[in-house]
Design an enzyme around this catalytic site. Structure first.
Site, short mmCIF file in Angstrom:
data_model
loop_
_atom_site.label_atom_id
_atom_site.label_comp_id
_atom_site.label_asym_id
_atom_site.label_seq_id
_atom_site.Cartn_x
_atom_site.Cartn_y
_atom_site.Cartn_z
N ASP A 132 0.86 -1.18 0.00
CA ASP A 132 0.00 0.00 0.00
C ASP A 132 0.89 1.24 0.00
OD1 ASP A 132 1.03 0.08 2.53
OD2 ASP A 132 -0.90 -0.08 3.55
N HIS A 155 -6.18 -21.90 9.79
CA HIS A 155 -7.53 -22.29 9.37
C HIS A 155 -8.27 -21.12 8.70
CE1 HIS A 155 -11.59 -23.61 9.03
NE2 HIS A 155 -11.93 -22.47 9.61
N CYS A 209 -7.83 -28.60 10.57
CA CYS A 209 -9.09 -29.36 10.67
C CYS A 209 -8.85 -30.85 10.51
CB CYS A 209 -10.09 -28.85 9.64
SG CYS A 209 -10.64 -27.16 10.02
N CYS A 216 -8.06 -28.12 5.50
CA CYS A 216 -6.77 -27.60 6.00
C CYS A 216 -6.17 -28.55 7.03
CB CYS A 216 -6.92 -26.19 6.55
SG CYS A 216 -7.33 -26.07 8.30
N ASP A 256 -8.02 -7.25 0.06
CA ASP A 256 -7.14 -7.58 1.17
C ASP A 256 -7.87 -7.19 2.45
OD1 ASP A 256 -6.60 -4.54 0.81
OD2 ASP A 256 -5.74 -5.04 2.76
N CYS A 291 -13.65 -28.51 5.90
CA CYS A 291 -12.40 -27.81 5.55
C CYS A 291 -11.28 -28.84 5.38
CB CYS A 291 -12.04 -26.80 6.63
SG CYS A 291 -10.49 -25.94 6.34
#
Ligand SMILES: [Zn+2]
Length: 391
Positions: free
Chosen positions: A91, A366, A340, A337, A297, A335
């Site tokens: 930014d 997660h 999980c 991931c 974002d 999920c």
């Protein structure tokens, strides 16, 4: 231009495409996790890669104050510094100057502000903020803007928007005169990657001297649709390779955010990437994609994770809740991931209640997985033509 954007599929106003940057490709629509000081808090870079994170956002204000632009330039740019051989966006520093620093003084020339670290005095102008971003070397950088406070009167918002337009022109002029100063301009590794890409898609960019960054313009205009429209129209006249919509998600009600995005986005060119700054919840980012946004974002998934707020396919979970103390089911059964797959809600609740570092790490992994998967599904749906009609 090494930087390129291609739209490959449309579904109503939503678009799926590809951004080509010096440090690699990004599939859009994309959510960019925030790595404020060149780290996504608690998550190592190899884990970000495993999650499928494509591009990170770093904050110019923070890196300018510590470790400093010259240090990062000498170390080859922020990608080398943080060992992230993928795209990065910085930014302009404008938003942090307005939100974090005290005693700021805004003039036509720029902003004088005090560091939130040690109180030292600094000055950002369109030229110096652009110079800082060239020195850091992100793939995509932003024009220096004034983020108008909310609420603000019409006349104040209009004057601020006009100054942002003048600052955008100054940022662009400085960038065009200095863009070859980016630390990796003549990096042989990037040149090789560019050649391979050129061979693959038959383009002739290999004849160029080096790679440089892409500078995006920022639309402001507060909460006034006509000022948003005017800002969009005139920022586009300045001709940038991409456009951001800034100054939203600053405390206004959500329907107003949608209205302002809608007011601006219709005046942004179809063939350029559109970046909505600082949004949002998993439900909201899908709505913004439906409006035609390509990039977003937000600190929400990472910050919320550190406070034990987890986004799941079955709704939000506040993991400190006593009801999870004996719950041996995964955080989110849908999920994929690694958190999980391995840990129970009971264990995550215990880590959080014990104030263990691992709680922040696992929760963040997660939540990022949830955001990345949300965007992956959105891209698939746009390509399949089922996104606009989803319930
Ligand atoms: Zn998960």
């Amino acid at each position: 231009m090494p930087f390129r954007f291609e739209i490959e599929a449309r579904d109503d106003k939503a678009r799926a495409g590809r951004l080509f940057t010096p440090h690699g490709e990004v599939q859009t629509p994309v959510f960019m996790p925030v790595g404020t000081v060149a780290t996504v808090k608690g998550v190592p870079q190899d884990t970000l890669e495993e999650l499928g994170v494509q591009i990170l956002l770093n904050n110019t204000y923070h890196l300018y104050l510590r470790p400093g632009v010259e240090m990062i330039r000498q170390l080859g740019g922020v990608q080398k510094f943080m060992s992230w051989d993928h795209p990065i966006l910085t930014d302009s520093g404008g938003f942090q100057v307005f939100s974090l620093s005290s005693l700021r003084k805004v003039t036509e020339e720029g902003v004088t502000f005090r560091s939130h670290l040690d109180g030292s005095s600094h000055f950002f102008s369109p030229e110096s903020a652009t110079a800082a971003q060239i020195g850091l070397g992100a793939d995509i950088i932003m024009a220096f803007d004034e983020c108008t406070e909310h609420p603000a009167e019409y006349a104040r918002t209009q004057a601020s928007m006009e100054m942002t337009l003048r600052w955008a022109a100054r940022s662009k002029k400085y960038f065009e005169e200095h863009r070859q100063e980016v630390p990796w301009f003549a990096d042989p590794a990037l040149a090789k990657r560019r050649l391979e890409r050129g061979t693959r898609d038959g383009s002739t960019r290999s004849s160029e001297a080096g790679e440089h960054q892409a500078l995006f313009g920022i639309v402001q205009g507060g909460m006034f649709p006509d000022l948003r429209r005017e800002s969009a129209r005139r920022t586009v006249e300045l001709d940038f390779p991409g456009y951001a919509i800034g100054g939203l998600s600053v405390g206004e009600p959500r329907p107003m955010t949608y209205e302002m995005v809608n007011a601006a986005i219709r005046f942004l060119p179809e063939d350029k990437p559109r970046y909505l700054m600082g949004v949002g919840t998993p439900e909201e980012i899908v709505q913004y994609v439906a409006q035609g946004v390509d990039m977003m974002d937000c600190v929400l998934p990472t910050r919320a994770a550190r406070h034990g707020l987890l986004f799941t396919s079955e709704g939000r979970i506040t993991i400190k809740n006593a009801r999870y103390a004996g719950d041996d089911s995964p955080l989110d059964p849908n999920c994929g991931c690694k958190v999980c797959a391995r840990y129970s809600r009971a264990y995550l609740r215990h880590l959080y209640a014990s104030n263990e570092l691992l709680a922040q790490v696992l929760n963040t992994i997660h939540n990022l997985a949830y955001y990345v998967d949300t965007m992956r599904k959105v891209r698939e749906e746009i390509r399949a033509g089922t996104f606009a009609t989803r319930s």
